[in-house]
Motif scaffolding. Structure first.
Motif, PDB file in Angstrom:
ATOM      1  N   PRO A 135       0.817  -1.214   0.000  1.00  0.00           N
ATOM      2  CA  PRO A 135       0.000   0.000   0.000  1.00  0.00           C
ATOM      3  C   PRO A 135       0.850   1.262   0.000  1.00  0.00           C
ATOM      4  O   PRO A 135       1.978   1.274   0.493  1.00  0.00           O
ATOM      5  CB  PRO A 135      -0.806  -0.112   1.291  1.00  0.00           C
ATOM      6  CG  PRO A 135       0.019  -0.965   2.165  1.00  0.00           C
ATOM      7  CD  PRO A 135       0.749  -1.920   1.256  1.00  0.00           C
ATOM      8  N   TRP A 184      -3.260   7.337   3.455  1.00  0.00           N
ATOM      9  CA  TRP A 184      -3.257   6.109   2.669  1.00  0.00           C
ATOM     10  C   TRP A 184      -3.799   6.443   1.290  1.00  0.00           C
ATOM     11  O   TRP A 184      -4.820   7.117   1.158  1.00  0.00           O
ATOM     12  CB  TRP A 184      -4.125   5.080   3.372  1.00  0.00           C
ATOM     13  CG  TRP A 184      -4.392   3.811   2.650  1.00  0.00           C
ATOM     14  CD1 TRP A 184      -3.496   3.024   1.979  1.00  0.00           C
ATOM     15  CD2 TRP A 184      -5.659   3.152   2.555  1.00  0.00           C
ATOM     16  NE1 TRP A 184      -4.130   1.915   1.468  1.00  0.00           N
ATOM     17  CE2 TRP A 184      -5.460   1.966   1.817  1.00  0.00           C
ATOM     18  CE3 TRP A 184      -6.932   3.448   3.021  1.00  0.00           C
ATOM     19  CZ2 TRP A 184      -6.486   1.084   1.529  1.00  0.00           C
ATOM     20  CZ3 TRP A 184      -7.962   2.570   2.738  1.00  0.00           C
ATOM     21  CH2 TRP A 184      -7.728   1.394   2.005  1.00  0.00           C
ATOM     22  N   PRO A 241      -5.068   4.431  -1.690  1.00  0.00           N
ATOM     23  CA  PRO A 241      -5.408   3.155  -2.322  1.00  0.00           C
ATOM     24  C   PRO A 241      -5.368   3.256  -3.841  1.00  0.00           C
ATOM     25  O   PRO A 241      -5.500   4.336  -4.408  1.00  0.00           O
ATOM     26  CB  PRO A 241      -6.832   2.885  -1.819  1.00  0.00           C
ATOM     27  CG  PRO A 241      -7.367   4.208  -1.418  1.00  0.00           C
ATOM     28  CD  PRO A 241      -6.193   5.055  -1.028  1.00  0.00           C
ATOM     29  N   ARG A 242      -5.180   2.128  -4.493  1.00  0.00           N
ATOM     30  CA  ARG A 242      -5.106   2.096  -5.953  1.00  0.00           C
ATOM     31  C   ARG A 242      -6.495   2.019  -6.610  1.00  0.00           C
ATOM     32  O   ARG A 242      -6.648   2.315  -7.777  1.00  0.00           O
ATOM     33  CB  ARG A 242      -4.244   0.916  -6.388  1.00  0.00           C
ATOM     34  CG  ARG A 242      -2.773   1.166  -6.092  1.00  0.00           C
ATOM     35  CD  ARG A 242      -1.920  -0.064  -6.364  1.00  0.00           C
ATOM     36  NE  ARG A 242      -0.520   0.253  -6.230  1.00  0.00           N
ATOM     37  CZ  ARG A 242       0.129   0.349  -5.070  1.00  0.00           C
ATOM     38  NH1 ARG A 242      -0.519   0.159  -3.936  1.00  0.00           N
ATOM     39  NH2 ARG A 242       1.412   0.643  -5.031  1.00  0.00           N
ATOM     40  N   GLU A 266      -8.255  -3.588  -1.079  1.00  0.00           N
ATOM     41  CA  GLU A 266      -7.230  -2.676  -0.578  1.00  0.00           C
ATOM     42  C   GLU A 266      -6.929  -2.833   0.912  1.00  0.00           C
ATOM     43  O   GLU A 266      -5.787  -2.716   1.332  1.00  0.00           O
ATOM     44  CB  GLU A 266      -7.650  -1.226  -0.843  1.00  0.00           C
ATOM     45  CG  GLU A 266      -7.714  -0.862  -2.305  1.00  0.00           C
ATOM     46  CD  GLU A 266      -6.355  -0.646  -2.936  1.00  0.00           C
ATOM     47  OE1 GLU A 266      -5.351  -0.539  -2.215  1.00  0.00           O
ATOM     48  OE2 GLU A 266      -6.291  -0.570  -4.166  1.00  0.00           O
ATOM     49  N   LEU A 273      -3.294  -2.883   3.393  1.00  0.00           N
ATOM     50  CA  LEU A 273      -3.053  -1.798   4.343  1.00  0.00           C
ATOM     51  C   LEU A 273      -2.787  -2.362   5.732  1.00  0.00           C
ATOM     52  O   LEU A 273      -1.795  -2.021   6.378  1.00  0.00           O
ATOM     53  CB  LEU A 273      -4.243  -0.837   4.380  1.00  0.00           C
ATOM     54  CG  LEU A 273      -4.229   0.208   5.494  1.00  0.00           C
ATOM     55  CD1 LEU A 273      -3.052   1.168   5.332  1.00  0.00           C
ATOM     56  CD2 LEU A 273      -5.550   0.950   5.552  1.00  0.00           C
TER      57      LEU A 273
END
Length: 138
Positions: free
Chosen positions: A4, A21, A23-24, A31, A35
């Motif tokens: 992540p 964070w 996320p993609r 996701e 993490l």
């Protein structure tokens, strides 16, 4: 999933956030395990997360993580928009800015580093508004 994109505050946070964070994608069930797996084991086991319903409208109520199940709570509270709260039982609680997956790289890097600054007093919503207006990462 790849590792992540995460940046946590070093030491004690003095602001509303403990890091960020990026996320993609917006599939929490894909996701979240990465993490949680990337967090320092000394932070404790993440037992519950609270996410914003606007950012994660299709969030599942539970997510399988390495070795355990994480309960997912949905929040409609405006102050929690664009953030994820990770509850680790008696060890603590962490509030992270969630950088939108499609955020441009320069703005995302600014958001990650600013959210992880222990002296940052901006909320997640304030930071995203600044990045959108071109004040961060431009």
């Amino acid at each position: 999933m790849p590792a992540p994109r995460l940046l946590l505050t070093a030491g004690a946070s003095r602001g509303p956030l403990d890091g960020a964070w990026w996320p993609r994608c917006d599939a929490l069930e894909l996701e979240l395990p990465a993490l949680v797996d990337a967090l320092d084991p000394g932070l404790g086991t993440v037992a519950r997360v609270t996410v914003d319903t606007a950012a994660w409208p299709d969030a599942p109520r539970t997510v399988l993580a390495p070795g355990h199940v994480i309960a997912v709570s949905l929040s409609w509270v405006v102050t929690e928009a664009h953030a994820i709260t990770l509850d680790c039982g008696t060890v603590g609680r962490w509030e992270l800015l969630v950088v939108p997956p499609a955020e441009p790289v320069a703005a995302a890097r600014w958001l990650l580093s600013t959210a992880a600054d222990p002296y940052n007093y901006l909320t997640a919503a304030d930071m995203l508004a600044l990045a959108e207006a071109g004040f961060g990462g431009a």
